[in-house]
Design an enzyme around this catalytic site. Structure first.
Site, short mmCIF file in Angstrom:
data_model
loop_
_atom_site.label_atom_id
_atom_site.label_comp_id
_atom_site.label_asym_id
_atom_site.label_seq_id
_atom_site.Cartn_x
_atom_site.Cartn_y
_atom_site.Cartn_z
N ASP A 127 60.12 37.97 33.35
CA ASP A 127 59.35 36.75 33.56
C ASP A 127 60.19 35.50 33.30
O ASP A 127 59.95 34.45 33.90
CB ASP A 127 58.09 36.74 32.70
CG ASP A 127 57.00 37.64 33.25
OD1 ASP A 127 57.11 38.10 34.41
OD2 ASP A 127 56.02 37.90 32.52
N HIS A 150 52.43 35.77 38.22
CA HIS A 150 52.66 36.75 39.28
C HIS A 150 51.69 36.60 40.45
O HIS A 150 50.55 36.17 40.27
CB HIS A 150 52.53 38.17 38.72
CG HIS A 150 53.35 38.40 37.51
ND1 HIS A 150 52.85 38.99 36.37
CD2 HIS A 150 54.65 38.10 37.22
CE1 HIS A 150 53.80 39.06 35.45
NE2 HIS A 150 54.90 38.53 35.94
N ARG A 210 19.68 47.73 20.13
CA ARG A 210 20.66 48.77 20.43
C ARG A 210 22.05 48.21 20.71
O ARG A 210 23.05 48.89 20.59
CB ARG A 210 20.23 49.58 21.66
CG ARG A 210 18.90 50.27 21.50
CD ARG A 210 18.39 50.77 22.82
NE ARG A 210 18.15 49.62 23.71
CZ ARG A 210 17.93 49.71 25.01
NH1 ARG A 210 17.94 50.88 25.60
NH2 ARG A 210 17.72 48.64 25.73
N LYS A 258 42.05 38.84 42.86
CA LYS A 258 41.97 39.49 41.55
C LYS A 258 40.73 38.98 40.83
O LYS A 258 40.36 37.80 40.95
CB LYS A 258 43.16 39.12 40.66
CG LYS A 258 44.46 39.70 41.03
CD LYS A 258 45.49 39.30 39.96
CE LYS A 258 46.89 39.57 40.42
NZ LYS A 258 47.88 39.05 39.48
N ARG A 283 52.41 36.44 29.75
CA ARG A 283 52.69 37.33 30.88
C ARG A 283 52.40 36.52 32.15
O ARG A 283 51.34 35.94 32.28
CB ARG A 283 51.78 38.56 30.85
CG ARG A 283 52.08 39.52 29.71
CD ARG A 283 51.13 40.71 29.83
NE ARG A 283 51.27 41.63 28.74
CZ ARG A 283 51.76 42.87 28.87
NH1 ARG A 283 52.18 43.31 30.04
NH2 ARG A 283 51.82 43.67 27.84
N GLN A 314 42.42 48.71 43.34
CA GLN A 314 42.99 49.12 42.06
C GLN A 314 42.24 48.45 40.92
O GLN A 314 41.74 47.34 41.09
CB GLN A 314 44.46 48.67 41.94
CG GLN A 314 45.44 49.41 42.77
CD GLN A 314 46.87 48.94 42.50
OE1 GLN A 314 47.64 48.88 43.41
NE2 GLN A 314 47.22 48.64 41.28
N TYR A 359 41.98 44.16 35.23
CA TYR A 359 42.20 43.42 36.47
C TYR A 359 41.65 44.26 37.61
O TYR A 359 42.03 45.41 37.75
CB TYR A 359 43.68 43.23 36.77
CG TYR A 359 44.57 42.75 35.66
CD1 TYR A 359 45.14 41.49 35.73
CD2 TYR A 359 44.88 43.57 34.58
CE1 TYR A 359 46.01 41.05 34.73
CE2 TYR A 359 45.73 43.14 33.58
CZ TYR A 359 46.29 41.88 33.66
OH TYR A 359 47.14 41.46 32.68
N ASN A 376 43.44 47.70 36.96
CA ASN A 376 44.56 47.82 36.03
C ASN A 376 44.16 47.31 34.65
O ASN A 376 43.19 46.56 34.51
CB ASN A 376 45.78 47.05 36.55
CG ASN A 376 46.29 47.61 37.85
OD1 ASN A 376 46.34 48.82 38.04
ND2 ASN A 376 46.64 46.74 38.78
N HIS A 405 49.03 34.20 38.88
CA HIS A 405 48.20 34.45 37.71
C HIS A 405 49.05 34.81 36.51
O HIS A 405 50.06 35.51 36.64
CB HIS A 405 47.21 35.59 37.99
CG HIS A 405 46.49 36.04 36.77
ND1 HIS A 405 46.82 37.20 36.10
CD2 HIS A 405 45.48 35.47 36.08
CE1 HIS A 405 46.02 37.32 35.05
NE2 HIS A 405 45.20 36.30 35.02
#
Length: 183
Positions: free
Chosen positions: A168, A62, A23, A72, A59, A46, A132, A48, A119
């Protein structure tokens, strides 16, 4: 879930044990009980999602400052990325060290990122998507970042950088006065 310590204290690679049959497949991606065994005490606040179109895009890097520092858990659900964490905890033996892992839909790997880490990631395949999980609400007044190309950190990105946001590009370089994060 299988946890393997990374060379940065408190960070983990998370592998799964998928079950497959005719399956398709099934795998547990999150389990409070199992995550508690590696030190996760806070609840999720959260979840995200990000989508990045072009390979080579970066990216990051941060983080959120106390009292809004966050744990995270990051997973790639489509495509492939080189995911990077940097230890910014001033009193850590791995202060300003970095580690990267390939995350992809195929390997189903995740990264557990403790409080006090920056990160970011570089997209290795076009149209890559990440989810995230965060233990703190996003707090704009407490966000921080370091530059992706900071020579004091020395991240070795696998591809030439094809795209990065103006924001950034403006992040500060670490210098002799950088105090890191005190949790």
């Amino acid at each position: 879930m299988l946890f393997k310590s990374l060379p940065l204290a408190g960070a983990y690679k998370i592998d799964v044990e998928p079950f497959s049959d005719h399956r398709g497949s099934f795998a547990r991606l999150f389990c409070v009980k199992e995550l508690k065994e590696i030190g996760l005490e806070k609840s999720l606040r959260q979840i995200n999602f990000s989508s990045t179109l072009k390979a080579g895009t970066i990216r990051g890097m941060h983080y959120q400052k106390p009292p809004h520092a966050e744990v995270k858990i990051v997973r790639c659900i489509k495509g492939k990325v080189f995911d990077v964490v940097v230890d910014l905890r001033f009193d850590s033996p791995t202060f300003l060290h970095w580690h990267g892992e390939i995350l992809s839909r195929e390997n189903m790997r995740g990264i557990y990122i403790p409080e006090g880490f920056a990160h970011g990631f570089q997209v290795l395949e076009p149209e890559s998507e990440l989810i995230y999980l965060h233990t703190a609400d996003y707090s704009p007044g407490f966000e921080g970042a370091v530059r992706y190309d900071d020579p004091c950190i020395g991240i070795e990105w696998p591809l030439e950088v094809t795209d990065i946001s103006e924001r950034d590009l403006q992040h500060p370089l670490v210098d002799n006065d950088f105090e890191g994060i005190k949790l």
